[in-house]
Write a protein that holds these residues in place. Structure first.
Motif, PDB file in Angstrom:
ATOM      1  N   SER A 262      48.240  63.731  -0.098  1.00  0.00           N
ATOM      2  CA  SER A 262      48.678  62.610   1.212  1.00  0.00           C
ATOM      3  C   SER A 262      47.949  62.949   2.506  1.00  0.00           C
ATOM      4  CB  SER A 262      49.945  62.368   1.534  1.00  0.00           C
ATOM      5  OG  SER A 262      50.605  63.598   2.080  1.00  0.00           O
ATOM      6  N   ARG A 263      47.648  61.997   3.436  1.00  0.00           N
ATOM      7  CA  ARG A 263      46.883  62.419   4.638  1.00  0.00           C
ATOM      8  C   ARG A 263      47.790  63.532   5.503  1.00  0.00           C
ATOM      9  NH1 ARG A 263      47.826  61.658   9.813  1.00  0.00           N
ATOM     10  NH2 ARG A 263      46.126  61.085  11.044  1.00  0.00           N
ATOM     11  N   THR A 264      48.844  63.602   5.377  1.00  0.00           N
ATOM     12  CA  THR A 264      49.624  64.632   6.162  1.00  0.00           C
ATOM     13  C   THR A 264      49.304  65.933   5.791  1.00  0.00           C
ATOM     14  OG1 THR A 264      51.572  64.203   5.033  1.00  0.00           O
ATOM     15  CG2 THR A 264      51.328  63.187   7.289  1.00  0.00           C
ATOM     16  N   SER A 265      49.118  66.403   4.487  1.00  0.00           N
ATOM     17  CA  SER A 265      48.877  67.709   4.239  1.00  0.00           C
ATOM     18  C   SER A 265      47.464  67.998   4.125  1.00  0.00           C
ATOM     19  CB  SER A 265      49.306  67.639   2.498  1.00  0.00           C
ATOM     20  OG  SER A 265      50.598  68.195   2.454  1.00  0.00           O
TER      21      SER A 265
ATOM     22  N   GLY B 129      44.143  51.788  16.097  1.00  0.00           N
ATOM     23  CA  GLY B 129      45.420  51.641  16.071  1.00  0.00           C
ATOM     24  C   GLY B 129      46.066  52.677  15.240  1.00  0.00           C
ATOM     25  N   ARG B 130      45.625  53.046  14.090  1.00  0.00           N
ATOM     26  CA  ARG B 130      46.066  53.898  13.339  1.00  0.00           C
ATOM     27  C   ARG B 130      46.110  55.370  13.924  1.00  0.00           C
ATOM     28  NH1 ARG B 130      43.861  52.422   7.420  1.00  0.00           N
ATOM     29  NH2 ARG B 130      42.382  53.982   8.133  1.00  0.00           N
ATOM     30  N   GLU B 131      44.829  55.669  14.428  1.00  0.00           N
ATOM     31  CA  GLU B 131      44.784  57.028  14.958  1.00  0.00           C
ATOM     32  C   GLU B 131      45.948  57.186  16.034  1.00  0.00           C
ATOM     33  OE1 GLU B 131      43.436  60.416  17.559  1.00  0.00           O
ATOM     34  OE2 GLU B 131      43.465  58.175  18.239  1.00  0.00           O
ATOM     35  N   TYR B 132      46.206  56.381  16.904  1.00  0.00           N
ATOM     36  CA  TYR B 132      47.380  56.362  17.811  1.00  0.00           C
ATOM     37  C   TYR B 132      48.522  56.379  17.243  1.00  0.00           C
ATOM     38  CZ  TYR B 132      44.344  56.261  22.016  1.00  0.00           C
ATOM     39  OH  TYR B 132      43.720  56.645  23.199  1.00  0.00           O
ATOM     40  N   TYR B 133      48.568  55.672  16.261  1.00  0.00           N
ATOM     41  CA  TYR B 133      49.887  55.337  15.538  1.00  0.00           C
ATOM     42  C   TYR B 133      50.462  56.746  15.097  1.00  0.00           C
ATOM     43  CZ  TYR B 133      53.686  54.211  11.937  1.00  0.00           C
ATOM     44  OH  TYR B 133      55.059  54.220  11.370  1.00  0.00           O
ATOM     45  N   TYR B 134      49.592  57.655  14.361  1.00  0.00           N
ATOM     46  CA  TYR B 134      49.889  58.988  13.742  1.00  0.00           C
ATOM     47  C   TYR B 134      50.270  59.888  14.814  1.00  0.00           C
ATOM     48  CZ  TYR B 134      48.544  57.011   9.195  1.00  0.00           C
ATOM     49  OH  TYR B 134      48.344  56.294   8.119  1.00  0.00           O
ATOM     50  N   ARG B 135      50.334  59.844  16.092  1.00  0.00           N
ATOM     51  CA  ARG B 135      50.408  60.800  17.131  1.00  0.00           C
ATOM     52  C   ARG B 135      51.888  60.702  17.228  1.00  0.00           C
ATOM     53  NH1 ARG B 135      45.711  60.038  21.900  1.00  0.00           N
ATOM     54  NH2 ARG B 135      44.275  60.000  20.432  1.00  0.00           N
ATOM     55  N   HIS B 136      52.591  59.509  16.928  1.00  0.00           N
ATOM     56  CA  HIS B 136      54.220  59.443  16.722  1.00  0.00           C
ATOM     57  C   HIS B 136      54.886  59.754  18.061  1.00  0.00           C
ATOM     58  CE1 HIS B 136      53.951  58.581  12.582  1.00  0.00           C
ATOM     59  NE2 HIS B 136      53.424  59.559  12.336  1.00  0.00           N
ATOM     60  N   TYR B 137      54.605  59.125  19.158  1.00  0.00           N
ATOM     61  CA  TYR B 137      55.399  59.215  20.447  1.00  0.00           C
ATOM     62  C   TYR B 137      55.186  57.725  21.043  1.00  0.00           C
ATOM     63  CZ  TYR B 137      50.867  60.136  22.736  1.00  0.00           C
ATOM     64  OH  TYR B 137      49.528  60.225  23.314  1.00  0.00           O
TER      65      TYR B 137
ATOM     66  N   ALA C  91      51.885  56.381  22.338  1.00  0.00           N
ATOM     67  CA  ALA C  91      50.959  56.164  21.443  1.00  0.00           C
ATOM     68  C   ALA C  91      51.144  54.807  20.680  1.00  0.00           C
ATOM     69  CB  ALA C  91      51.154  57.505  20.582  1.00  0.00           C
ATOM     70  N   TYR C  92      52.455  54.544  20.562  1.00  0.00           N
ATOM     71  CA  TYR C  92      52.815  53.494  19.482  1.00  0.00           C
ATOM     72  C   TYR C  92      52.408  52.365  20.565  1.00  0.00           C
ATOM     73  CZ  TYR C  92      55.927  56.343  16.621  1.00  0.00           C
ATOM     74  OH  TYR C  92      56.250  57.196  15.592  1.00  0.00           O
ATOM     75  N   GLU C  93      52.725  52.218  21.846  1.00  0.00           N
ATOM     76  CA  GLU C  93      52.078  51.021  22.705  1.00  0.00           C
ATOM     77  C   GLU C  93      50.712  50.924  22.304  1.00  0.00           C
ATOM     78  OE1 GLU C  93      54.112  49.076  24.564  1.00  0.00           O
ATOM     79  OE2 GLU C  93      55.909  50.279  24.588  1.00  0.00           O
ATOM     80  N   MET C  94      50.027  52.067  22.610  1.00  0.00           N
ATOM     81  CA  MET C  94      48.493  51.773  22.579  1.00  0.00           C
ATOM     82  C   MET C  94      48.110  51.411  20.973  1.00  0.00           C
ATOM     83  SD  MET C  94      46.802  52.864  25.079  1.00  0.00           S
ATOM     84  CE  MET C  94      45.455  53.169  24.550  1.00  0.00           C
ATOM     85  N   ALA C  95      48.704  51.954  20.081  1.00  0.00           N
ATOM     86  CA  ALA C  95      48.529  51.631  18.492  1.00  0.00           C
ATOM     87  C   ALA C  95      48.717  50.163  18.368  1.00  0.00           C
ATOM     88  CB  ALA C  95      49.417  52.293  17.747  1.00  0.00           C
ATOM     89  N   GLY C  96      49.711  49.622  19.055  1.00  0.00           N
ATOM     90  CA  GLY C  96      49.960  48.083  18.784  1.00  0.00           C
ATOM     91  C   GLY C  96      48.966  47.288  19.569  1.00  0.00           C
ATOM     92  N   GLY C  97      48.495  47.689  20.636  1.00  0.00           N
ATOM     93  CA  GLY C  97      47.342  46.935  21.558  1.00  0.00           C
ATOM     94  C   GLY C  97      46.113  46.892  20.551  1.00  0.00           C
ATOM     95  N   PHE C  98      45.817  47.921  19.873  1.00  0.00           N
ATOM     96  CA  PHE C  98      44.544  47.966  19.047  1.00  0.00           C
ATOM     97  C   PHE C  98      44.777  47.020  17.744  1.00  0.00           C
ATOM     98  CE2 PHE C  98      43.475  51.997  21.110  1.00  0.00           C
ATOM     99  CZ  PHE C  98      42.410  51.506  21.452  1.00  0.00           C
ATOM    100  N   PHE C  99      45.893  46.826  17.321  1.00  0.00           N
ATOM    101  CA  PHE C  99      46.298  45.980  16.219  1.00  0.00           C
ATOM    102  C   PHE C  99      46.182  44.700  16.680  1.00  0.00           C
ATOM    103  CE2 PHE C  99      48.902  49.731  14.263  1.00  0.00           C
ATOM    104  CZ  PHE C  99      47.742  50.242  13.384  1.00  0.00           C
TER     105      PHE C  99
END
Length: 816
Positions: A362-365, A471-479, A482-490
C-alpha cells in the motif's frame, strides 16, 4: 404439423408455445440430431414489423455462444412464408415445471441462479437485453444445466427499435417498473426479472401478485414484497439482500451490471461451502447468536475475499508475484510539482492493485522511503516483496517524462526498464503501460477485465486530473485545514469534468472526515452512477455508512469495493473495523490481510492487537501493540492501546509505566491518567488531571468527566454532560446507528444516575448490538452501581462465554 417435414426437419411433437411462437421437437434429417423448431404465429407473419423483430431475434441469439444460452442453428421459412428458428433440443424441463413440484433447495437455487446470471452477463456484454426472463424461459437439462431460451424480445443495442411505444411484451408478473410504463428499457430490466425468478424459486410464490394484469402492475409499482425470511426460514440473509437489490423500484438503485450480481452469488456460494466445511471441522462450535446476522449479510468468509493467507505464515517465503512501488522522484524544475510525482506513484500503485494475481504494498508503507537513500534488499525484506519499482517524473509545460525500472530485491537485478516521453494528455496511457509491462515481466496472470480496467481513463480533462492529484495530496495530510484544501481542489476538478467519478469519491471522503456523512453518501452514489466499477467509490460509500453507524451497509459497500479490486487496501481496513464491533473472529484475518499490504505502518499492527484484545487474547494483543510501538515509537495512540489492555486486564503497574510514556509523547492527553485515578477512587489526584484537561480544551466533555463531577459534588456540571450525551446517543439511535456504543453509553449514564432498570435494558441492547468488552464493563466506574448485582455478574458471565468461544475459534484456525 406433427409428422410433417419442414426443410430437412421432421416434426415429432409439440413442446409448447408462447406469445412469440410455438415450439416443436424435430429431427434434423441431415445431421441426425434432435432440434427444437420455433414458429412465428401465422397471423404475425403478415406483420412486417413483427417479422423484422423475429429475424433480429434470431440474428442476436445466434451471435451468442455460451453454455447457459440456448444454441441457435439457423433461421428458415416455410413454403407458406412462415418464419422459424432452429434451436438446440435439450432433454429436461422448464424451471417453471420444476418449481411446480415444490420448493427447490437453497443450494439448487443458488446453482441455477449463477448459471442464469452467467448467460445473461454474456448477453449483456454483447449489448443484448432479453426483456422476458421468467421460469418458462429457463430450461433445466437432465444434467442440471440451466439454459436461457426465447430471446424473442432481445435486441442489439443501437439497432432499430422493434417494439412500439407503450407496448409491454414481458409477462406482467416479471416486468420491471419501467417496463410497465412501456418505456425503453436496458439490461437492468433483466436484473429485475431475475430477482423475481430468484424470489419465486426461494419462496414458491411471486413477489408481486394480483388477480388481473393492472393489479399486478399496481403491486410492482407500489408494494414491497413480503420478506423472504418470513416465508422461508433457512434462506441466508445475504441471498435475501441480493434479491432485494435486484427488486429496487428505481433502476439506478439495482445492481448496475449482471457481472456484479454474479460476483455476489459466487461469493455467497463460496461462503456457504466454506461455512459447511468449518462446521464439520469445528464440530459443535457455533458462532455467537447475536452476531450471526452479519455472517451472511456481509459475505465475510476468511478464505473468500481475504485470500488463502488467513494468518501470518510460519515460514518466511516471499511471493515472487509481489511488488512495492517506491515514491517516484520529482525531477521537475518546480518543487511544487512534488504532489504530481506523488500522485503518479499512487496511480501506478492503484493500477497494479487491479491485478488480483499480484501482491502490491500500500501507499502508506512505501511513502516512508520518499527522499531517502534506498537499500533495495533491505526494503524487500522489510516489505516482504520480491520486486520494487523505482521511477522519476519530469514535467515541463505540456510534456512529461516518466522513467521506471523494475528491480529484483534479492540481487538488485534489473527486470524491466522504460522511459516515456509524451504529452500530458497521454499520462494515463503511460500508467497503464507500466502496469501491463510489470505484469508481463513478473509472469502475472492479467485477465481481460483487469486489463480493460487498467486501460480505462479516469477523465478526459488533464487540468481536472491535476486538481484531483492536488486534492489527494492535501487529503493525506489528515488534519482539518488540509481537508478543507483537498475539498476545494476536488470541487475545481469537478467544475472542469462533471463526470469525474474519482473526484466525487475524493470529495465524499473529505465530507466523511468532516462529519458530513449524508453529503458523503450522496457524493459516493454519484461517483458510482458515473462509474459502477470504481472501487474507490464503493469504499467511500462504505466509509460514509460507517460514520453514520450503518454497519451492515458499510460492510456491503466495502466488500463490493474488494470484489472489484481484491487489493484495495482502504476497503480491506474498512471491513476490519466494521467487523471488530460485530464479529472480531472475522475481523482478525482482514486486519492481517491489511498488515500484509501495509507492513510498516503502526496502525496496521495496532488493528491486529485491537482484535486480539477484544477476543481476550492478552498475550497476542500485547505482542502486536508492542510491534506498533516499535514501528512508530513517537505515536501516542500506540501507547494508549497498550494502556487500555493493561488497565482492563488488571495489570495496573504495567499500565502506570505505559501511562508515563503516553504522557511523554502526548503531554496534553491527560484524561487517561485522570481515568486511572478514577478507577482507583482517588478523586483528589483525578481532579488535577481532569482540571488540566479542561483548561487545555474548555470544550472537552466525556462521561468519565461527568462521573468525576458527580463523585466530587458537582451535580449540576455532571447533569449537563449526562444530558448532552443522552441527547447525542438518542439522536444516533433514532437515525439508525447500529453500533453498540450509543447504547452502552446510555447504559453508563443510567447506571451512574442509579436508574438500574434502564441501565440493564440499555446494556442488553448494547450486547445485542455487538458489545463484548466485559472486562471493561466489570471495571467501568460509571457502572459502579451495578457491579455487585447478581444480574450484572450473570450478564458479564454470558458475554465472557461468547468471547471465550470466539477465541477458541481463532485458536483452531491458527492451529491449522
Amino acid at each position: 404439423m406433427i409428422g410433417q417435414t419442414i426443410s430437412h426437419y421432421k416434426i415429432i411433437e409439440k413442446l409448447g408455445g408462447g406469445g412469440m411462437g410455438v415450439v416443436y421437437k424435430a429431427e434434423d434429417t441431415k445431421l441426425k440430431r434432435l432440434v427444437a423448431l420455433k414458429f412465428l404465429p401465422p397471423e404475425l407473419t403478415r406483420d412486417e414489423e413483427a417479422k423484422e423483430r423475429f429475424i433480429h431475434e434470431a440474428q442476436a441469439a445466434a451471435a451468442l455462444d455460451h453454455p447457459n444460452i440456448c444454441d441457435i442453428h439457423e433461421i428458415g421459412e416455410t413454403e407458406e412464408g412462415q418464419l422459424f428458428i432452429v434451436m438446440a433440443y435439450y432433454a429436461g424441463e422448464t424451471l417453471k415445471k420444476q418449481m411446480a413440484r415444490g420448493k427447490l433447495q437453497v443450494a439448487e437455487v443458488i446453482d441455477i441462479a449463477i448459471q442464469v446470471a452467467q448467460g445473461l452477463a454474456k448477453a449483456h456484454e454483447h449489448g443484448m437485453t432479453h426483456r422476458d426472463i421468467k421460469p418458462a424461459n429457463i430450461m433445466v437439462t437432465s444434467e442440471g444445466a440451466a439454459k436461457i431460451v426465447d430471446f424473442g424480445l432481445a435486441k442489439l443495442a443501437g439497432q432499430v427499435q422493434l417494439t412500439k411505444a407503450g407496448t409491454t411484451l414481458g409477462t406482467a408478473a416479471y416486468m420491471s417498473p419501467e417496463q410497465t410504463h412501456g418505456q425503453d428499457v436496458d439490461h437492468r430490466a433483466d436484473i429485475w426479472a431475475f430477482g423475481v425468478v430468484l424470489y419465486e424459486m426461494l419462496t414458491g410464490q411471486l413477489p408481486f401478485k394480483g388477480e388481473y394484469e393492472q393489479a399486478i402492475i399496481y403491486s410492482i409499482l407500489n408494494e414491497t414484497p413480503h420478506p423472504i425470511a418470513s416465508l422461508r426460514a433457512n434462506v441466508p440473509p445475504e441471498l435475501e439482500r441480493i434479491v432485494n437489490l435486484c427488486l429496487a423500484k428505481k433502476a439506478t438503485d439495482r445492481y448496475q451490471q449482471m457481472t456484479e450480481l454474479l460476483a455476489d452469488l459466487r461469493a455467497l456460494k463460496q461462503s456457504l461451502e466454506y461455512g459447511a466445511s468449518q462446521r464439520s471441522l469445528a464440530g459443535s462450535a457455533q458462532p455467537p447468536r447475536k452476531l450471526a446476522y452479519l455472517y451472511g449479510a456481509g459475505v465475510v468468509v476468511l478464505a473468500l475475499l481475504v485470500g488463502y493467507v488467513v494468518f501470518i505464515p510460519k515460514t518466511p517465503t516471499i511471493d515472487r508475484k509481489s511488488i512495492a512501488v517506491l515514491p517516484f522522484s520529482n525531477l521537475s524544475e518546480s518543487k511544487e510539482d512534488e504532489y504530481f510525482s506523488d500522485g503518479i506513484t499512487e496511480d501506478v500503485i492503484t493500477q497494479l492493485t487491479k491485478i488480483a494475481d499480484l501482491k502490491v504494498i500500500s501507499r502508506t508503507s512505501v511513502m516512508q522511503y520518499k527522499g531517502v537513500d534506498k537499500n533495495i534488499p533491505d526494503i524487500g525484506k522489510k516489505l516482504d516483496v520480491a520486486t520494487v519499482l523505482e521511477g522519476s517524473v519530469r514535467r515541463a509545460g505540456n510534456q512529461v517524462r516518466i522513467a521506471a525500472q523494475l528491480i529484483d530485491t534479492h540481487d538488485e537485478g534489473l527486470l524491466w526498464a522504460e522511459t516515456y516521453d509524451k504529452e500530458m494528455a497521454d499520462i494515463f496511457v503511460i500508467q497503464s503501460e507500466i502496469a501491463v509491462q510489470i505484469a508481463m515481466a513478473l509472469k502475472v496472470k492479467l485477465s481481460s477485465p483487469e486489463k480493460k480496467q487498467i486501460e480505462k481513463k479516469p477523465t478526459g480533462n488533464i487540468t481536472a486530473y491535476d486538481y484531483y492529484l492536488k486534492g489527494r495530496e492535501y487529503y493525506y495530510r489528515h488534519y482539518r485545514e488540509a481537508y478543507e484544501m483537498a475539498g476545494g481542489f476536488f470541487v475545481k476538478a469537478l467544475e472542469l469534468d462533471s463526470t469525474f467519478a474519482l473526484a466525487y469519491a475524493g470529495l465524499a471522503d473529505v465530507c466523511a472526515q468532516r462529519e458530513s456523512a449524508d453529503s458523503a453518501i450522496t457524493l459516493s452514489r454519484r461517483a458510482i452512477a458515473m462509474d459502477a466499477r470504481l472501487p474507490e467509490a464503493y469504499r467511500s460509500l462504505g466509509l460514509a455508512y460507517y460514520y453514520k453507524g450503518w454497519m451492515q451497509k458499510s460492510l456491503e459497500a466495502s466488500l463490493h469495493a474488494i470484489r472489484l479490486n481484491a487489493n484495495h487496501f482502504p476497503a480491506i481496513v474498512n471491513v476490519g473495523w466494521v467487523l471488530i464491533e460485530t464479529n472480531p473472529v472475522e475481523a482478525l484475518p482482514w486486519f492481517k490481510k491489511a498488515f500484509m499490504l501495509d507492513p510498516t505502518t503502526a496502525t496496521s499492527a495496532s488493528a491486529i492487537g485491537t482484535a486480539y484484545m477484544v477476543l481476550g487474547d492478552e498475550a497476542n494483543a500485547e505482542k502486536w501493540f508492542k510491534q506498533s510501538i516499535e514501528i512508530a515509537p513517537d505515536y501516542w495512540r500506540n501507547y494508549l492501546k497498550l494502556w487500555q489492555l493493561y488497565s482492563r486486564g488488571g495489570r495496573y503497574d504495567a499500565a502506570k509505566e505505559i501511562e508515563q510514556k503516553l504522557l511523554a509523547n502526548a503531554p496534553n492527553y491527560l484524561q487517561a491518567t485522570g481515568l486511572s485515578y478514577l478507577l482507583d477512587h482517588n478523586y483528589v489526584q483525578a481532579k488535577e488531571y481532569y482540571e488540566k484537561t479542561v483548561s487545555i480544551d474548555p470544550k472537552f466533555r466525556s462521561l468519565d468527566l461527568a462521573y468525576f463531577y458527580k463523585k466530587t459534588g458537582k451535580e449540576g456540571e455532571a447533569q449537563k454532560i449526562f444530558d448532552l450525551f443522552t441527547k447525542r446517543c438518542q439522536a444516533n439511535i433514532e437515525r439508525g446507528n447500529e453500533r453498540y456504543w450509543p447504547r452502552y453509553d446510555m447504559a453508563r449514564i443510567s447506571a451512574a444516575l442509579n436508574r438500574k432498570a434502564e441501565a440493564y435494558e440499555w446494556l442488553q441492547k448494547a450486547i445485542d448490538a455487538g458489545w463484548i468488552e466485559y472486562r471493561w464493563g466489570m471495571t467501568d466506574p460509571l457502572l459502579e452501581n451495578l457491579h455487585n448485582d447478581k444480574r450484572f455478574r450473570q450478564m458479564m458471565a454470558h458475554v465472557k462465554a461468547k468471547v471465550d468461544q470466539m477465541r477458541q475459534q481463532v485458536e483452531m484456525m491458527e492451529q491449522r
